[in-house]
Design an enzyme around this catalytic site. Structure first.
Site, short mmCIF file in Angstrom:
data_model
loop_
_atom_site.label_atom_id
_atom_site.label_comp_id
_atom_site.label_asym_id
_atom_site.label_seq_id
_atom_site.Cartn_x
_atom_site.Cartn_y
_atom_site.Cartn_z
N SER A 154 114.06 -29.53 45.43
CA SER A 154 115.23 -29.00 44.73
C SER A 154 116.45 -29.91 44.87
O SER A 154 117.42 -29.74 44.13
CB SER A 154 115.54 -27.59 45.20
OG SER A 154 115.62 -27.55 46.61
N ASP A 402 123.74 -20.90 51.06
CA ASP A 402 123.04 -22.14 50.71
C ASP A 402 123.85 -23.30 51.29
O ASP A 402 124.90 -23.66 50.76
CB ASP A 402 122.92 -22.27 49.19
CG ASP A 402 122.20 -23.56 48.77
OD1 ASP A 402 121.93 -24.42 49.65
OD2 ASP A 402 121.92 -23.71 47.56
N HIS A 405 121.78 -27.38 49.17
CA HIS A 405 122.13 -28.03 47.90
C HIS A 405 123.64 -28.25 47.85
O HIS A 405 124.37 -27.70 48.67
CB HIS A 405 121.69 -27.13 46.74
CG HIS A 405 120.25 -26.76 46.83
ND1 HIS A 405 119.82 -25.52 47.26
CD2 HIS A 405 119.13 -27.48 46.61
CE1 HIS A 405 118.50 -25.48 47.27
NE2 HIS A 405 118.05 -26.68 46.89
#
Ligand SMILES: *[C@@H]1O[C@H](CO)[C@@H](O)[C@H](O)[C@H]1NC(C)=O
Ligand SMILES: *[C@@H]1O[C@H](CO)[C@@H](O)[C@H](O)[C@H]1NC(C)=O
Ligand SMILES: *[C@@H]1O[C@H](CO)[C@@H](O)[C@H](O)[C@H]1NC(C)=O
Ligand SMILES: *[C@@H]1O[C@H](CO)[C@@H](O)[C@H](O)[C@H]1NC(C)=O
Ligand SMILES: *[C@@H]1O[C@H](CO)[C@@H](O)[C@H](O)[C@H]1NC(C)=O
Length: 428
Positions: A154, A402, A405
């Site tokens: 990702s 998160d 990312h």
């Protein structure tokens, strides 16, 4: 759109390290971190928005490079070491909502109140080197008529979406394909018709063929077949002109590694009674096989290997302040972790070996070393703003973050600034 202007707000508040004084055993922390990462890495079931908005031209904010270091040479520069320096508006180049970034990375829309993380640029340490701000026309000119493919986990997708937004802020584009599986964003492709350029992302977190947990989060581990590359991207390898390979995080997860029917060993699965082989040698094997495939496919002009971009979980994974920093680390405040350095070295070594082997050939093999610059940006992650308005009903005790990312726009845009310089340098 006018709202997307540089704001000279300073948020230097740092989370108090004494806030939660409880002692967490290192292994427990690691296990929990693993779970948090898995949860993030596994495709979140949030449904994708249907239509892609073709962005109108966004105003570019010219970055002022006040800290000139003599010449502004760019080709042949080493961008892997350096530091983040303040540059008002440098990363305010697009609106993530308008270019349809993954919802969990659309920090501004999700209500992240501070914007100072958009006011930094990367200053390479190498004497005489500057890293120019992203130039969409230069990028599209360099890859005219070509297919730019991102392959990996990702983080590859994070960088692909950043590129589409950076280009889409100046040029019309449209989504030509997305995988029907809702919300996963595993295989997407965009077209930039003015330059006949396509940009794709291929989700293959182990690069090699893998089943198990990466397909279905309720399964306990992955089975990775190192002798065979993942179907989708490897079938298309012959149709990639620029391939950017970016992966790493999944190799830390419990996995069984195979060579054909032979079990090479396992990672984090002692109960299966196989040899523990860790994750470094499988990672190296996957990187090596991927470069080999891309370089021998006969099409690729540039094979670019991104190095590891680390996560920044600083407390329990569901502590709302686990990545609440608002400033990059300063020089000397944080070093690259030993394990991250090993992953980085593997990519550098395999890239160097492949570049030597393909010297003079049609394919260039390059490293995109982002480990240091990413390590220094704990402030660039969505954190709790991976979800919309996380504090709408007060501050909960537990909240998923998160810290892996990057927000879009955000520090990952710098990966593409360096990618552009690599592509321009190779035309010399
Ligand atoms: C981004 O665009 C959306 C939709 O046009 C708009 O509502 C929003 O205010 C913009 N965000 C910023 C930060 O300018
Ligand atoms: C666009 O690029 C493809 C290769 O990616 C090429 O086959 C095709 O002829 C190009 N089309 C135009 C209109 O230049
Ligand atoms: C995922 O694995 C679980 C446990 O084996 C199984 O019950 C479930 O059906 C699987 N889900 C999918 C989508 O395959
Ligand atoms: C897998 O087996 C083949 C054939 O025995 C061997 O050549 C190759 O090096 C092995 N690969 C790995 C990753 O062990
Ligand atoms: C692993 O070895 C232990 C002890 O010999 C045994 O009890 C267990 O069944 C073995 N597990 C597997 C998966 O073979």
């Amino acid at each position: 759109m006018g709202a997307y202007q540089p704001v000279h707000q300073q948020h230097s508040q740092k989370p108090s390290s004494t806030h939660h004084g409880r002692v967490v055993l290192a292994w427990l922390f690691t296990a929990v971190l693993c779970l948090a990462l898995l949860h993030l890495l596994c495709c979140s079931p949030r449904a994708a928005r249907g239509n892609v908005v073709v962005s109108p031209l966004l105003q570019y904010i010219t970055s002022t490079y006040t800290e000139g270091r003599g010449s502004t040479s760019t080709s042949g520069c080493d961008y892997s070491e350096g530091q983040w320096v303040r540059a008002a508006g440098h990363a305010r180049r697009y609106n993530g909502t308008e270019c349809n970034v993954k919802g969990s990375e659309d920090c501004a829309r999700n209500g992240r109140p501070d914007t100072g993380y958009l006011d930094w640029r990367w200053q390479p340490a190498a004497p005489g080197c500057q890293l120019p701000g992203f130039d969409a026309a230069a990028f599209l000119g360099a890859v005219r008529g070509q297919h730019v493919a991102f392959v990996g986990d990702s983080m590859a997708r994070n960088q692909a979406e950043s590129l589409v937004c950076l280009l889409g802020a100046s040029f019309p584009y449209h989504l030509v394909y997305r995988d029907p599986e809702p919300g996963t964003r595993k295989f997407w492709r965009w077209a930039f018709p003015t330059h006949n350029v396509t940009v794709s992302v291929y989700w293959a977190p182990f690069l090699a063929r893998a089943t198990g947990r990466c397909d279905n989060y309720s399964l306990p581990y992955n089975s990775v077949h190192l002798e065979t590359l993942a179907d989708r991207w490897s079938a298309d390898a012959g149709a990639m002109d620029v391939a950017v390979v970016s992966t790493g995080h999944w190799f830390w997860n419990p996995s069984v590694y195979y060579n054909g029917s032979e079990v090479l060993g396992t990672h984090l699965l002692p109960q299966l009674n196989h040899t523990g082989i860790g994750f470094l040698s499988p990672f190296r094997e996957a990187i090596r096989a991927s470069i080999r495939r891309l370089a021998s496919a006969g099409r690729a002009r540039a094979v670019v290997l991104a190095t590891f971009s680390p996560a920044h979980f600083e407390k329990a994974w569901d502590d709302p302040a686990t990545c609440a920093r608002r400033m990059p680390y300063t020089e000397g405040e944080r070093e690259v972790d030993a394990t991250h350095a090993q992953l980085r070295s593997i990519v550098r070594e395999e890239t160097t070996a492949a570049a030597a082997a393909t010297d003079g050939g049609a394919t260039r093999v390059e490293v995109l070393d982002v480990t240091k610059l990413a390590t220094m940006r704990p402030d660039g992650h969505p954190g709790v703003y991976m979800k919309r308005d996380p504090f709408a009903r007060g501050v909960p005790e537990r909240l998923q973050s998160d810290c892996l990312h990057f927000c879009l726009p955000g520090p990952v845009d710098t990966f593409n600034e360096i990618l552009l310089q690599l592509l321009l340098a190779k035309r010399d």
